[in-house]
Scaffold this active site. Structure first.
Site, short mmCIF file in Angstrom:
data_model
loop_
_atom_site.label_atom_id
_atom_site.label_comp_id
_atom_site.label_asym_id
_atom_site.label_seq_id
_atom_site.Cartn_x
_atom_site.Cartn_y
_atom_site.Cartn_z
N ARG A 163 0.83 -1.18 0.13
CA ARG A 163 0.11 -0.10 -0.04
C ARG A 163 0.77 1.24 -0.09
O ARG A 163 0.69 2.11 -0.85
CB ARG A 163 -1.01 -0.02 1.13
CG ARG A 163 -1.80 1.21 0.94
CD ARG A 163 -3.08 1.29 1.98
NE ARG A 163 -3.76 0.13 2.14
CZ ARG A 163 -3.77 -0.57 3.28
NH1 ARG A 163 -3.10 0.12 4.51
NH2 ARG A 163 -4.36 -1.69 3.58
N LYS A 205 1.10 16.77 -14.89
CA LYS A 205 1.33 17.96 -15.68
C LYS A 205 3.00 17.84 -16.08
O LYS A 205 3.53 17.13 -16.36
CB LYS A 205 0.81 19.25 -14.93
CG LYS A 205 -0.58 19.22 -14.43
CD LYS A 205 -1.42 19.04 -15.66
CE LYS A 205 -3.13 18.71 -14.64
NZ LYS A 205 -3.32 19.75 -13.90
N ASP A 207 0.26 25.44 -4.15
CA ASP A 207 0.31 24.68 -5.29
C ASP A 207 1.10 25.21 -6.72
O ASP A 207 0.93 26.35 -6.84
CB ASP A 207 -1.25 24.56 -5.97
CG ASP A 207 -1.49 23.85 -7.12
OD1 ASP A 207 -0.54 23.66 -7.70
OD2 ASP A 207 -2.59 23.41 -7.65
N TYR A 260 -7.10 27.16 -10.17
CA TYR A 260 -7.74 25.92 -10.75
C TYR A 260 -9.10 25.32 -10.29
O TYR A 260 -9.24 25.30 -8.95
CB TYR A 260 -6.85 24.70 -10.45
CG TYR A 260 -6.99 23.49 -11.07
CD1 TYR A 260 -6.89 23.27 -12.44
CD2 TYR A 260 -7.64 22.52 -10.25
CE1 TYR A 260 -7.34 21.98 -13.03
CE2 TYR A 260 -7.82 21.03 -10.99
CZ TYR A 260 -7.69 20.87 -12.12
OH TYR A 260 -8.10 19.78 -12.69
C1 LIG Z 1 -4.28 19.77 -12.98
C2 LIG Z 1 -4.32 20.55 -11.73
C3 LIG Z 1 -4.65 20.07 -10.38
C4 LIG Z 1 -5.34 18.71 -10.30
O1 LIG Z 1 -4.36 17.70 -10.49
P1 LIG Z 1 -4.81 15.98 -11.10
O2 LIG Z 1 -3.52 15.50 -11.26
O3 LIG Z 1 -5.60 16.34 -12.20
O4 LIG Z 1 -5.68 15.53 -10.01
C5 LIG Z 1 -4.49 20.95 -9.37
N1 LIG Z 1 -3.96 22.33 -9.46
C6 LIG Z 1 -3.53 22.63 -10.91
C7 LIG Z 1 -3.00 23.89 -10.63
C8 LIG Z 1 -3.72 21.69 -11.87
O5 LIG Z 1 -3.25 22.37 -13.23
#
Ligand SMILES: *Cc1c(COP(=O)(O)O)cnc(C)c1O
Length: 382
Positions: free
Chosen positions: A54, A204, A179, A106
């Protein structure tokens, strides 16, 4: 695993922080798929750190180690998606707590936080965090348990002063989560600017090939209660990444600094081209001297301003949709940070978020800059 933290990001990434396959001597780490591990005759684990998959996986540890070194973090945790990573951080907020969130980030983040906090009786305040005074004042009066900023923000490309935000939240005893997805650890390291936890959607730029869903949390405060709770919750509730995804992530990250450099350079050139275009109203890119956050971005980002840029086409939704219908090199798709360039009409997907009707968001890849520019030229001219 060797400590390669004194080496430069390009070297750490290219060599996966020294990870090899010890069994075969291969220069690439192995992909161990077992969900359970052997014990000896006395029923003791052969390796105490490997009992059940896990959250006990050597390849996940390799990926986390590479990320920790790139981020300048003591510890990094991988999750099966960016949203799972974000949710793990927010689930540490007690019922009745208060969270402060940057507005116009986002949309998936905003929506999930609003829903979650409603269910849990957590008070949410949203503020334009690129306005440092507004953010600091809101911290002082609202006293958040946890605050979240996203810089540069998606899709507005607003730049938030991380150190000022950290000071504002810390003054009232809260924690700051950043973020940093749009920047990747190559261009920005929020922990160096006072952030408590950094979050990425590794789906990303970090993975960069549009073929893995993954999320990251990183910190230097490994003994804090919040980090402990996050780790226990990942282990017990099981929001873990699979070994194959982790292996792909390690492979993708080998070229991360190289990709980010090329993408940033392509994006900067396209931003300059679009800024001078008669059919464009505004270009949002922190690397443009005309951008509000340009000076701040220069101080807290290093080596470029990222692959993400937005522009507002004159003539609203119809004009914007006409332009993207004619693009042939850019793919029409959501997401960002992959080696292939993408274009998105946000208003079609999120008409309720106040996004300008003519806004196009470009995620600029590593294709030839001439092909990308020519694609835009022909789409605007016809
Ligand atoms: C895509 C994204 C997320 C979410 O991520 P996932 O991998 O799709 O769950 C969060 N914050 C930003 C800035 C993003 O571009």
């Amino acid at each position: 695993m060797s400590d390669t933290s004194r080496l430069s990001p390009a070297t750490i990434a290219a060599q996966a922080a020294g990870a090899i396959d010890v069994q075969t001597g291969g220069v690439v780490p192995a992909l161990p798929m077992a969900t359970t591990y052997l014990r000896d005759a006395a029923y003791q684990p052969l390796r105490p750190d490997n009992i059940y998959l896990r959250d006990q996986s050597d390849i996940v540890r390799v990926a986390e180690n590479v990320l920790a070194q790139l981020e300048g973090a003591k510890e990094t945790l991988l999750f099966p998606s960016g949203m799972a990573a974000l949710a793990a951080a927010f689930r540490t907020v007690p019922n009745g707590g208060r969270v402060l969130v940057q507005s116009q980030i986002y949309w998936g983040t905003t929506k999930w936080i609003r829903d979650f906090c409603t269910r849990r009786d957590i008070e949410v305040r949203e503020v334009e965090a690129s306005d440092t005074v507004a953010f600091t004042q809101t911290c002082a009066s609202f006293k958040p348990t946890l605050a979240l900023i996203e810089t540069p923000s998606n899709p507005w490309l607003r730049v938030v002063d991380i150190q000022a935000a950290a000071d504002g939240v810390h003054a009232v005893g809260g924690l700051l989560v950043v973020d940093s997805t749009a920047a990747t650890p190559v261009l920005q390291q929020p922990l160096r600017h006072g952030a408590d936890i950094v979050m990425h959607s590794a789906t990303k730029g970090i993975n960069g090939h549009s073929d893995v869903l993954a999320g990251v949390l990183a910190t230097n405060n490994v003994t804090g209660r919040v980090w402990e709770d996050i780790k226990i919750d990942r282990h017990d509730a099981g929001a873990v990444i699979g070994p194959f995804e982790a292996w792909l992530l390690v492979r993708g990250m080998r070229t991360l600094p190289l990709r980010v450099r090329e993408m940033s350079s392509n994006a900067a050139k396209l931003a300059a081209f679009l800024q001078d275009h008669p059919k464009i109203e505004t270009v949002l890119y922190p690397g443009l001297p005309s951008h509000n956050g340009y000076e701040l971005a220069q101080t807290q980002m290093t080596g470029g301003f990222g692959s993400l840029l937005s522009c507002v086409v004159k003539g609203g939704a119809e004009a914007a949709l006409t332009v993207i219908s004619k693009l042939t090199v850019f793919h029409r798709a959501t997401s960002l940070g992959g080696v292939e360039s993408l274009v998105e009409h946000r208003h079609t997907i999120e008409p309720h978020t106040g996004i300008p009707e003519g806004l196009l968001r470009l995620s600029v890849g590593i294709e030839s800059i001439d092909d990308l520019r020519n694609d835009l030229v022909q789409a605007f001219d016809t």
